[in-house]
Scaffold this active site. Sequence first.
Site, PDB file in Angstrom:
ATOM      1  N   ASP A 131      39.772  -3.849  -9.634  1.00  0.00           N
ATOM      2  CA  ASP A 131      39.355  -4.508 -10.902  1.00  0.00           C
ATOM      3  C   ASP A 131      38.407  -5.022 -10.802  1.00  0.00           C
ATOM      4  OD1 ASP A 131      41.773  -3.790 -11.854  1.00  0.00           O
ATOM      5  OD2 ASP A 131      42.753  -5.988 -11.242  1.00  0.00           O
ATOM      6  N   ARG A 183      35.911   1.944 -15.074  1.00  0.00           N
ATOM      7  CA  ARG A 183      37.215   1.188 -16.295  1.00  0.00           C
ATOM      8  C   ARG A 183      36.116   0.711 -17.531  1.00  0.00           C
ATOM      9  NH1 ARG A 183      40.884  -2.331 -14.385  1.00  0.00           N
ATOM     10  NH2 ARG A 183      42.373  -0.905 -14.023  1.00  0.00           N
ATOM     11  N   LYS A 186      36.605  -5.018 -21.958  1.00  0.00           N
ATOM     12  CA  LYS A 186      35.619  -6.143 -22.886  1.00  0.00           C
ATOM     13  C   LYS A 186      35.117  -7.042 -21.547  1.00  0.00           C
ATOM     14  CE  LYS A 186      36.881  -5.403 -27.337  1.00  0.00           C
ATOM     15  NZ  LYS A 186      37.093  -5.943 -28.932  1.00  0.00           N
TER      16      LYS A 186
HETATM   17  C1  LIG Z   1      43.843  -1.310 -18.624  1.00  0.00           C
HETATM   18  C2  LIG Z   1      43.871  -2.739 -18.857  1.00  0.00           C
HETATM   19  C3  LIG Z   1      42.172  -3.235 -17.112  1.00  0.00           C
HETATM   20  C4  LIG Z   1      41.821  -4.391 -17.290  1.00  0.00           C
HETATM   21  N1  LIG Z   1      40.999  -4.868 -16.493  1.00  0.00           N
HETATM   22  C5  LIG Z   1      39.906  -5.454 -16.108  1.00  0.00           C
HETATM   23  C6  LIG Z   1      38.726  -6.154 -15.285  1.00  0.00           C
HETATM   24  O1  LIG Z   1      39.668  -4.984 -14.213  1.00  0.00           O
HETATM   25  N2  LIG Z   1      38.274  -7.440 -15.067  1.00  0.00           N
HETATM   26  C7  LIG Z   1      38.420  -7.970 -16.770  1.00  0.00           C
HETATM   27  O2  LIG Z   1      37.395  -8.759 -16.225  1.00  0.00           O
HETATM   28  N3  LIG Z   1      39.307  -7.319 -17.472  1.00  0.00           N
HETATM   29  C8  LIG Z   1      40.067  -6.467 -17.248  1.00  0.00           C
HETATM   30  N4  LIG Z   1      40.796  -6.153 -18.752  1.00  0.00           N
HETATM   31  C9  LIG Z   1      40.865  -6.970 -19.988  1.00  0.00           C
HETATM   32  C10 LIG Z   1      39.931  -7.059 -20.369  1.00  0.00           C
HETATM   33  O3  LIG Z   1      38.817  -7.438 -19.954  1.00  0.00           O
HETATM   34  C11 LIG Z   1      40.413  -7.589 -22.581  1.00  0.00           C
HETATM   35  O4  LIG Z   1      39.963  -9.359 -21.593  1.00  0.00           O
HETATM   36  C12 LIG Z   1      41.668  -7.116 -22.603  1.00  0.00           C
HETATM   37  O5  LIG Z   1      41.997  -6.277 -22.747  1.00  0.00           O
HETATM   38  C13 LIG Z   1      41.437  -8.003 -24.644  1.00  0.00           C
HETATM   39  O6  LIG Z   1      41.064  -6.903 -24.714  1.00  0.00           O
HETATM   40  P1  LIG Z   1      40.406  -5.824 -25.984  1.00  0.00           P
HETATM   41  O7  LIG Z   1      39.558  -4.749 -25.327  1.00  0.00           O
HETATM   42  O8  LIG Z   1      42.050  -5.585 -25.424  1.00  0.00           O
HETATM   43  O9  LIG Z   1      39.773  -6.762 -27.582  1.00  0.00           O
HETATM   44  P2  LIG Z   1      40.289  -8.287 -27.771  1.00  0.00           P
HETATM   45  O10 LIG Z   1      39.169  -8.017 -29.370  1.00  0.00           O
HETATM   46  O11 LIG Z   1      40.649  -9.773 -26.953  1.00  0.00           O
HETATM   47  O12 LIG Z   1      41.769  -7.654 -28.289  1.00  0.00           O
HETATM   48  C14 LIG Z   1      41.897  -6.999 -29.717  1.00  0.00           C
HETATM   49  C15 LIG Z   1      43.620  -6.497 -29.722  1.00  0.00           C
HETATM   50  O13 LIG Z   1      44.032  -6.921 -29.108  1.00  0.00           O
HETATM   51  C16 LIG Z   1      45.949  -7.378 -29.052  1.00  0.00           C
HETATM   52  N5  LIG Z   1      45.404  -8.056 -27.358  1.00  0.00           N
HETATM   53  C17 LIG Z   1      43.883  -7.873 -26.984  1.00  0.00           C
HETATM   54  N6  LIG Z   1      44.170  -9.217 -26.228  1.00  0.00           N
HETATM   55  C18 LIG Z   1      45.465  -9.468 -26.252  1.00  0.00           C
HETATM   56  C19 LIG Z   1      46.996 -10.913 -25.390  1.00  0.00           C
HETATM   57  N7  LIG Z   1      46.253 -11.618 -24.261  1.00  0.00           N
HETATM   58  N8  LIG Z   1      48.018 -10.929 -26.183  1.00  0.00           N
HETATM   59  C20 LIG Z   1      47.754 -10.303 -27.188  1.00  0.00           C
HETATM   60  N9  LIG Z   1      47.716  -9.104 -28.230  1.00  0.00           N
HETATM   61  C21 LIG Z   1      46.005  -8.970 -27.577  1.00  0.00           C
HETATM   62  C22 LIG Z   1      45.486  -8.429 -30.375  1.00  0.00           C
HETATM   63  O14 LIG Z   1      46.055  -7.687 -31.320  1.00  0.00           O
HETATM   64  C23 LIG Z   1      43.736  -7.993 -30.665  1.00  0.00           C
HETATM   65  O15 LIG Z   1      43.093  -8.447 -31.746  1.00  0.00           O
HETATM   66  C24 LIG Z   1      41.695  -5.361 -18.627  1.00  0.00           C
HETATM   67  C25 LIG Z   1      42.667  -4.673 -19.910  1.00  0.00           C
HETATM   68  C26 LIG Z   1      43.136  -3.610 -20.067  1.00  0.00           C
HETATM   69  C27 LIG Z   1      43.380  -3.594 -21.332  1.00  0.00           C
END
Ligand SMILES: Cc1cc2nc3c(=O)[nH]c(=O)nc-3n(C[C@H](O)[C@H](O)[C@H](O)COP(=O)(O)OP(=O)(O)OC[C@H]3O[C@@H](n4cnc5c(N)ncnc54)[C@H](O)[C@@H]3O)c2cc1C
Length: 306
Positions: A131, A183, A186
């Site tokens: 990660d 991976r 955002k």
């Molecule tokens: C498999 C996986 C691994 C990850 N690993 C890392 C990592 O190693 N390092 C790191 O910095 N980040 C990591 N992340 C987190 C990532 O960086 C984002 O913070 C997170 O995924 C929210 O971004 P989004 O792309 O879903 O978009 P966003 O624009 O934040 O969200 C889009 C939509 O998704 C839903 N959503 C998103 N987050 C939430 C929530 N917390 N609760 C409820 N609904 C939500 C909502 O419907 C929202 O409108 C990971 C995410 C995933 C899916």
Amino acid sequence: MLTISALIWLSRQEGLKDFATRFRTFKKLTTRFVAGETIDEVIPFIREINAEGSGASFDHLNESVASAVEAEGEVLEYLHILDRIVDTGIESNVSIKLTQFGLGLDPDLAYQNARRVVVEAQKREIFVRIDMEDSSVTQITLDIFKRLRSEFGLNDVGIVLQSYLRRTYADAEELLQIPARIRICKGAYNEPEEVAFPDKQDVDANYVKVMQLLLTSGVYHGIATHDPKMIAATIDFVRREGIGKDQFEFQMLYGIRRDLQRQLAHDGYNVRIYVPYGKHWYPYFMRRLAERPANIWFVMKNLFKG
Ligand SMILES: Cc1cc2nc3c(=O)[nH]c(=O)nc-3n(C[C@H](O)[C@H](O)[C@H](O)COP(=O)(O)OP(=O)(O)OC[C@H]3O[C@@H](n4cnc5c(N)ncnc54)[C@H](O)[C@@H]3O)c2cc1C
């Protein structure tokens, strides 16, 4: 109203962490994002998603450990996860954090500890994803990953990049030269403008740019997002470019957009769910709250319900 930066700041407060982890009502709420406390508690969920055609990635929650002894405990926990994956026959890989293995104490300790997990995972043909944490450790995380990647195969160890970081496109180009399995997400930490795009539209635009670069590389990558716009952009792009559904996977977090997870699996896309478990849920849980204001109301409502 709590701001996102305030929540991220709260996620780092040790005192609050101790208080919250002891507070039973708070603990109950974590089940929204945390799959259980022990490996065996989360296995039924992994079986359920496997039956739907999705894979999993185990994440034992703990980060920024305070001692080499604690880091050793994390290594042992991951070795146990590897055994349980084999014993139960579930389809899962593992995600690790280098601060969990002692990065904050000594980068070489973190490298050695991560290496021990990759050695054992390789024997069992299980992929290890490192990660990405906050920007203070981006470079050292990439350096340790590259060192491991030079010793192990493409399908043994991979890394994460965050589209909010200005450096990410260049990092992706460099890592693809090795090559590496990436991976793209955002990014979940509170970063200064010097290193990260402050506006969501720039983060999203960079996400799409990096996703397109990854998916044309011929390497199997993870497209980690719950954002319907990012998912639609990915599906449009692969259709246009004639990239097969088996050439990449969508990745999502446990407890978020279960409907979308099922829909994508049903539509024939590879889907992997990141499944966090363990007692040290506080920073992870607070980052999930910070991502969506509605989550704070969910917590408040349930806390005051008793
Ligand atoms: C498999 C996986 C691994 C990850 N690993 C890392 C990592 O190693 N390092 C790191 O910095 N980040 C990591 N992340 C987190 C990532 O960086 C984002 O913070 C997170 O995924 C929210 O971004 P989004 O792309 O879903 O978009 P966003 O624009 O934040 O969200 C889009 C939509 O998704 C839903 N959503 C998103 N987050 C939430 C929530 N917390 N609760 C409820 N609904 C939500 C909502 O419907 C929202 O409108 C990971 C995410 C995933 C899916």
